[in-house]
Scaffold this active site. Sequence first.
Site, mmCIF file in Angstrom:
data_model
loop_
_atom_site.group_PDB
_atom_site.id
_atom_site.type_symbol
_atom_site.label_atom_id
_atom_site.label_comp_id
_atom_site.label_asym_id
_atom_site.label_seq_id
_atom_site.Cartn_x
_atom_site.Cartn_y
_atom_site.Cartn_z
ATOM 1 N N LYS A 9 -60.204 25.156 -6.425
ATOM 2 C CA LYS A 9 -59.970 25.550 -7.814
ATOM 3 C C LYS A 9 -60.842 26.765 -8.179
ATOM 4 O O LYS A 9 -61.761 27.117 -7.431
ATOM 5 C CB LYS A 9 -60.251 24.346 -8.723
ATOM 6 C CG LYS A 9 -59.315 23.146 -8.452
ATOM 7 C CD LYS A 9 -59.625 21.966 -9.363
ATOM 8 C CE LYS A 9 -58.727 20.773 -9.043
ATOM 9 N NZ LYS A 9 -59.001 19.613 -9.929
ATOM 10 N N TYR A 49 -49.507 20.505 -12.348
ATOM 11 C CA TYR A 49 -50.037 19.256 -12.916
ATOM 12 C C TYR A 49 -49.050 18.611 -13.899
ATOM 13 O O TYR A 49 -49.459 17.882 -14.806
ATOM 14 C CB TYR A 49 -51.376 19.522 -13.605
ATOM 15 C CG TYR A 49 -52.530 19.652 -12.636
ATOM 16 C CD1 TYR A 49 -52.902 18.590 -11.805
ATOM 17 C CD2 TYR A 49 -53.282 20.827 -12.555
ATOM 18 C CE1 TYR A 49 -53.970 18.702 -10.920
ATOM 19 C CE2 TYR A 49 -54.349 20.945 -11.671
ATOM 20 C CZ TYR A 49 -54.684 19.877 -10.865
ATOM 21 O OH TYR A 49 -55.743 19.989 -9.987
ATOM 22 N N ASN A 112 -64.054 20.216 -11.187
ATOM 23 C CA ASN A 112 -64.334 19.411 -9.986
ATOM 24 C C ASN A 112 -63.861 20.057 -8.679
ATOM 25 O O ASN A 112 -63.488 19.367 -7.736
ATOM 26 C CB ASN A 112 -63.784 17.985 -10.160
ATOM 27 C CG ASN A 112 -62.273 17.947 -10.328
ATOM 28 O OD1 ASN A 112 -61.632 18.990 -10.459
ATOM 29 N ND2 ASN A 112 -61.706 16.754 -10.307
ATOM 30 N N HIS A 115 -58.555 20.469 -5.382
ATOM 31 C CA HIS A 115 -57.395 19.589 -5.544
ATOM 32 C C HIS A 115 -56.915 19.101 -4.186
ATOM 33 O O HIS A 115 -56.959 19.849 -3.212
ATOM 34 C CB HIS A 115 -56.234 20.339 -6.213
ATOM 35 C CG HIS A 115 -54.912 19.652 -6.024
ATOM 36 N ND1 HIS A 115 -54.512 18.605 -6.821
ATOM 37 C CD2 HIS A 115 -53.938 19.813 -5.094
ATOM 38 C CE1 HIS A 115 -53.325 18.165 -6.392
ATOM 39 N NE2 HIS A 115 -52.954 18.885 -5.351
ATOM 40 N N GLU A 126 -45.788 19.736 -3.591
ATOM 41 C CA GLU A 126 -46.787 20.781 -3.858
ATOM 42 C C GLU A 126 -46.736 21.895 -2.809
ATOM 43 O O GLU A 126 -46.865 23.084 -3.140
ATOM 44 C CB GLU A 126 -48.185 20.160 -3.930
ATOM 45 C CG GLU A 126 -48.368 19.288 -5.168
ATOM 46 C CD GLU A 126 -49.582 18.377 -5.117
ATOM 47 O OE1 GLU A 126 -49.759 17.592 -6.058
ATOM 48 O OE2 GLU A 126 -50.365 18.431 -4.129
#
Length: 137
Positions: A9, A49, A112, A115, A126
Amino acid sequence: HERSFIAIKPDGVQRQLVGEVISRFEKKGYKLVAMKMIWPTKEMAANHYADLSKKPFFSGLVDYFSSGPIVAMVWEGPEVILTGRKMLGATNPNSSEPGSLRGDYCIRVGRNLIHGSDGGESAQHEIGMWFTEEECS
Ligand code: ATP
Ligand code: MG
């Protein structure tokens, strides 16, 4: 061969943890099948998402995921989806085991680092969203 979509990310890229993430997956023994750096649009982030669109944190999540370049990857190997999730650690870094990427390198659920696909169907979906078939053959 099982494949998972793993993405570093924007905070992970900004904090220069790209090498660390790749190194862990390589040393584990997984094969890097495809990789690209891309700055997601809000639309791409929302699409990625989409399952979470009803959550209160969704718009913050979309802003976060589109706030800078990500490193999108496809990794291949036995049980890479489940084991990869263990290598990432729990969603909330305060519950992530030390030794996992989130357990070692972050403290906020909204930042965080990384992914990972949560199952076979989402992995396929994805990978198809971020890569063409030629890019991962
Ligand atoms: P990812 O899909 O990014 O690998 P995950 O599968 O561990 O994470 P999800 O439930 O899919 O967890 O949530 C997606 C992302 O949404 C999380 O990684 C985190 O960045 C963000 N998120 C989840 N819960 C919260 C929350 N309570 N507050 C803020 N952000 C959250
Ligand atoms: Mg998820």
